[in-house]
Design a protein around this motif. Structure first.
Motif, PDB file in Angstrom:
ATOM      1  N   ALA A   6     -22.578  42.054  52.843  1.00 27.28           N
ATOM      2  CA  ALA A   6     -22.883  40.636  53.021  1.00 27.28           C
ATOM      3  C   ALA A   6     -23.506  40.378  54.391  1.00 27.28           C
ATOM      4  N   MET A   7     -22.976  41.022  55.431  1.00 32.34           N
ATOM      5  CA  MET A   7     -23.539  40.857  56.768  1.00 32.34           C
ATOM      6  C   MET A   7     -24.947  41.429  56.848  1.00 32.34           C
ATOM      7  N   GLU A   8     -25.197  42.501  56.127  1.00 32.25           N
ATOM      8  CA  GLU A   8     -26.547  43.081  56.099  1.00 32.25           C
ATOM      9  C   GLU A   8     -27.537  42.118  55.462  1.00 32.25           C
ATOM     10  N   LEU A   9     -27.127  41.465  54.361  1.00 35.52           N
ATOM     11  CA  LEU A   9     -28.015  40.520  53.686  1.00 35.52           C
ATOM     12  C   LEU A   9     -28.281  39.294  54.557  1.00 35.52           C
ATOM     13  N   ILE A  10     -27.246  38.816  55.257  1.00 36.89           N
ATOM     14  CA  ILE A  10     -27.428  37.666  56.152  1.00 36.89           C
ATOM     15  C   ILE A  10     -28.402  38.022  57.266  1.00 36.89           C
ATOM     16  N   ALA A  11     -28.219  39.200  57.863  1.00 33.14           N
ATOM     17  CA  ALA A  11     -29.109  39.624  58.938  1.00 33.14           C
ATOM     18  C   ALA A  11     -30.539  39.773  58.444  1.00 33.14           C
ATOM     19  N   THR A  12     -30.720  40.237  57.218  1.00 32.82           N
ATOM     20  CA  THR A  12     -32.064  40.408  56.667  1.00 32.82           C
ATOM     21  C   THR A  12     -32.792  39.072  56.570  1.00 32.82           C
TER      22      THR A  12
END
Length: 305
Positions: free
Chosen positions: A24-30
Motif C-alpha cells: 500500500a505504501m508503494e502504491l501511495i508513493a507511486t
C-alpha cells in the motif's frame, strides 16, 4: 499440530500482513511521484529563464557583492534538505553524507559552517549529536510550496547581506537530491551565492540551448535589474531544489517499499516451504508411530497364541 508448525504459520501470517502494508505504501508513493514530477517540470522553464536573465544582466554589471567572491571568506551557510518521514531508503542518509563532506571541505578552507536544515530527519540527526543549527524548517518536504522557498530564501539573503562580524555569511550552499530517474536519485551540492560567472561564447550558448539567445535591454539600469532579480533567482533555486528533493524522496520511498514487499513475499515462500517440510515430517512421524504400534500389537498377539 506441532509447536514448530504453529511458529511457521504465525510468522507467515505476520509477514503477509507486513507485505500488505508495504505494498500500500508503494502504491501511495507511486502516485505521489507523478505529482511531484509534474511540479518540478512545471517549475523548470521558469528556473531556466530566470537563470538566463541573471546571466545576461550579470555580464553587463562591473561589480556587485552577490557576484564577487570575498577575498577571505570567514563563514558559509549550508542549507541541507532532508525528509520529514522515514522509510525512504538512503534518501536522507545520502543528503546528510553530502552535507558532511561539504562541511569538512569548507572547514579545511578555514570557513565557519552555519547549518540550515529542512526536514525532521535532518533536524533529529543533528540534535542527537548536539550540533547547533541556525534555523530549521519542518513539515514542508513532501509538498513544498513557493512560499516555503521564499521564507527560506529571505532568511539566507538577510544573513548574506549582513557583515560576518554581525553574524552574516560570505557564501550560501544548497545540499539537495537530484531526481535523475525513478531508480536513480543523487545527492548534490550547489553554491547559490556568490554567483559563479563564467565567460562563454555566445555561439556555444546558442548551440547548447538549441536556439538564438534573447537580447535584453535593461531599464533603468543593469544594476537595478540585477538587484531585483537576484532575490527571485535565489528563491527559485531553493524552490526547484525542494521540488526535485520531493520527487526524489517519493521515488526512494517507492523503491524501498517495493524491495520490502519483494523480500516479504520471498520470506513467505521460504516459510511456506519450511512449514510444508515440518508438516511432512510430522505426518511421517505419525505414520511411523502407527506402523510401529501395529507391529508391536501383531507381535504380542502372535506370542499369546
Amino acid at each position: 499440530m506441532g509447536a514448530q508448525l504453529r511458529v511457521y504459520r504465525r510468522r507467515i501470517r505476520s509477514t503477509k500482513s507486513m507485505a500488505k502494508i508495504t505494498r500500500a505504501m508503494e502504491l501511495i508513493a507511486t502516485t505521489r511521484i507523478t505529482k511531484a514530477q509534474r511540479a518540478a517540470q512545471a517549475a523548470g522553464p521558469y528556473a531556466r529563464e530566470i537563470t538566463r536573465a541573471v546571466s545576461a544582466v550579470a555580464g553587463r554589471v562591473n561589480y556587485h557583492p552577490m557576484l564577487t567572491d570575498v577575498e577571505a571568506p570567514k563563514r558559509a551557510a549550508v542549507l541541507v534538505i532532508t525528509s520529514d518521514k522515514g522509510l525512504a531508503g538512503g534518501y536522507t542518509t545520502n543528503a546528510i553524507k553530502q552535507a558532511e563532506s561539504l562541511t569538512a571541505l569548507l572547514e579545511e578552507q578555514g570557513k565557519e559552517v552555519v547549518q540550515y536544515v529542512v526536514g525532521r530527519k535532518g533536524v533529529g540527526y543533528n540534535q542527537f549529536r548536539n550540533r547547533s543549527m541556525e534555523q530549521t524548517w519542518e513539515g514542508i518536504t513532501e509538498r513544498p510550496a513557493y512560499a516555503d522557498a521564499k521564507e527560506i530564501g529571505t532568511v539566507l539573503l538577510e544573513k548574506y547581506t549582513q557583515d560576518t562580524d554581525e553574524g552574516g555569511v560570505d557564501e550560501i550552499h544548497i545540499v539537495s537530491t537530484e531526481f535523475i530517474s525513478m531508480l536513480t536519485q543523487q545527492a548534490a551540492t550547489r553554491r547559490a551565492l556568490p554567483l559563479e560567472v563564467e565567460e562563454v561564447e555566445a555561439a556555444e550558448l546558442e548551440k547548447e540551448h538549441g536556439k538564438p539567445l534573447p537580447l535584453y535591454e535593461f531599464e533603468p539600469s543593469a544594476e537595478d535589474v540585477l538587484e531585483q532579480l537576484l532575490p527571485q533567482y535565489v528563491t527559485n533555486r531553493i524552490y526547484f531544489a525542494l521540488l526535485e528533493s520531493a520527487a526524489s524522496q517519493w521515488a526512494s520511498r517507492r523503491n524501498a517499499m517495493k524491495a520490502a514487499t519483494d523480500n516479504a513475499e520471498e520470506l513467505v515462500r521460504t516459510l511456506t516451504r519450511q512449514a510444508n517440510q515440518a508438516r511432512q515430517a510430522e505426518i511421517t512421524n505419525e505414520i511411523s508411530e502407527i506402523v510401529g504400534g501395529a507391529d508391536a500389537l501383531a507381535g504380542a498377539s502372535a506370542g499369546s497364541e
